[in-house]
Every structure is written in structure tokens, then in C-alpha cells.
Design a protein around this motif. Sequence first.
Motif, PDB file in Angstrom:
ATOM      1  N   SER A   1      -3.152   3.468  -8.183  1.00  0.00           N
ATOM      2  CA  SER A   1      -1.906   4.050  -8.684  1.00  0.00           C
ATOM      3  C   SER A   1      -0.743   3.667  -7.788  1.00  0.00           C
ATOM      4  O   SER A   1       0.399   3.974  -8.076  1.00  0.00           O
ATOM      5  N   SER A   2      -1.046   2.986  -6.683  1.00  0.00           N
ATOM      6  CA  SER A   2       0.022   2.587  -5.778  1.00  0.00           C
ATOM      7  C   SER A   2       0.627   1.277  -6.216  1.00  0.00           C
ATOM      8  O   SER A   2       0.077   0.555  -7.047  1.00  0.00           O
ATOM      9  N   THR A   3       1.776   0.974  -5.664  1.00  0.00           N
ATOM     10  CA  THR A   3       2.449  -0.289  -5.954  1.00  0.00           C
ATOM     11  C   THR A   3       2.579  -1.063  -4.661  1.00  0.00           C
ATOM     12  O   THR A   3       2.448  -0.506  -3.569  1.00  0.00           O
ATOM     13  N   LEU A   4       2.839  -2.339  -4.773  1.00  0.00           N
ATOM     14  CA  LEU A   4       3.017  -3.189  -3.613  1.00  0.00           C
ATOM     15  C   LEU A   4       4.388  -2.915  -3.019  1.00  0.00           C
ATOM     16  O   LEU A   4       5.397  -3.040  -3.697  1.00  0.00           O
TER      17      LEU A   4
ATOM     18  N   LEU B   1      13.119  -8.509  -5.196  1.00  0.00           N
ATOM     19  CA  LEU B   1      13.152  -8.699  -6.642  1.00  0.00           C
ATOM     20  C   LEU B   1      11.771  -9.079  -7.176  1.00  0.00           C
ATOM     21  O   LEU B   1      11.325  -8.559  -8.196  1.00  0.00           O
ATOM     22  N   GLU B   2      11.066  -9.979  -6.459  1.00  0.00           N
ATOM     23  CA  GLU B   2       9.718 -10.358  -6.879  1.00  0.00           C
ATOM     24  C   GLU B   2       8.771  -9.162  -6.828  1.00  0.00           C
ATOM     25  O   GLU B   2       7.994  -8.933  -7.760  1.00  0.00           O
ATOM     26  N   ILE B   3       8.838  -8.391  -5.750  1.00  0.00           N
ATOM     27  CA  ILE B   3       7.979  -7.210  -5.622  1.00  0.00           C
ATOM     28  C   ILE B   3       8.256  -6.220  -6.746  1.00  0.00           C
ATOM     29  O   ILE B   3       7.333  -5.679  -7.353  1.00  0.00           O
ATOM     30  N   SER B   4       9.527  -6.017  -7.055  1.00  0.00           N
ATOM     31  CA  SER B   4       9.894  -5.100  -8.140  1.00  0.00           C
ATOM     32  C   SER B   4       9.316  -5.582  -9.471  1.00  0.00           C
ATOM     33  O   SER B   4       8.728  -4.805 -10.222  1.00  0.00           O
TER      34      SER B   4
END
Length: 172
Positions: free
Chosen positions: A36-39, A55-58
Motif C-alpha cells: 500500500s506504500s508508494t515509492l 515528476l517520474e516518481i509521481s
Amino acid sequence: GAQETVDKCNKLGVKVLAAFPFAMGLLTGKYNSQSSSTLAEGTLTSLSKNQKTKLEISDLNRYAKGDGKTIPKGGAAPLLSVMESIAKKRNKTVAQVALNYCICKGTIPIPGSRTAAQLSDNLGAMGWRLTLNEIRLLEKEADKLGFEFEGAGFKRTSEKFVGYGVEKWTLD
């Protein structure tokens, strides 16, 4: 679509290089169907600091988990679940399943690797093939997602960033 282009190229004897075979990390196991986590920015994903921009991570988080707008909630989790199941059954990694799929579809994947461990993992995609049933299962799940991976940040599959802006291209 893309598969029709690959099929035509194969028929003509033209080899196709598959860029972004890991969808910029989405299909490597960094994200999984249960997480459930994000990078986060600065997340260590190899021996060196993550090289992705904010921006890439988003964008990658949007693909991984969905935003409920352009990417349905859940994002790529249903496809990752199928990939994880195949990987577990075959004693392979999600990344190896992704590369092997590209090979089975008649392309030559060009995966990146920043570490010896990633290179070794990439090589584990060789010497075996997904079954037709596994390929169909992956394609069925990918088709049900309702979106396609188009890249992240300024790294897009249908355009490139140049000094004066962004150039879009199509294969007509």
C-alpha cells in the motif's frame, strides 16, 4: 497497435528492440500487488540513490496505485498479482517474467541494470519460455487494467524532450 507492428516486423525479418521492458521499474517487483506504500523520493532501490525525478516518481506511483482519474484505483496491482503468481510457480522473479514475456512476443528487450545483482536477475529470463496459457493470462489481465504505460516524467514512449520542447511522434 504495438503487437501488430511487432508481428509485421517479425514477418519481414526486422528485429524489434523493446524499450522500457520494466515500465521504468513497475514490472521489477519494486512495487507489488500487496503493497500500500508508494515509492518516495530518494528511496534506495539499488546500491546507488534512486535516479528518478520527482515528476517520474509521481507518475510511477500513479501507475502503481491508481489515481481514480486517468488510472483506475488499484493501478497495476491486478497485473502484478498475476506476474507474482507466475514468478512464484516458476521460481523466477517478476522482472524475469516481464523480460521473458517480451522475448516470447518476438522482441529483444533492452533492460537496464545498475548493479551486478540486477544484471544477474536479467540473465535469469533466459533459457526458458512462458507457456501460451501464461502469456494469455498476462495479456488478459493487462487488457483489463484500462490504461497503457506511456512513460513517466519527461521519458515518454511516444515523445522525446528536446532543447526547445517536446516532440511527439507516431508510427503511421
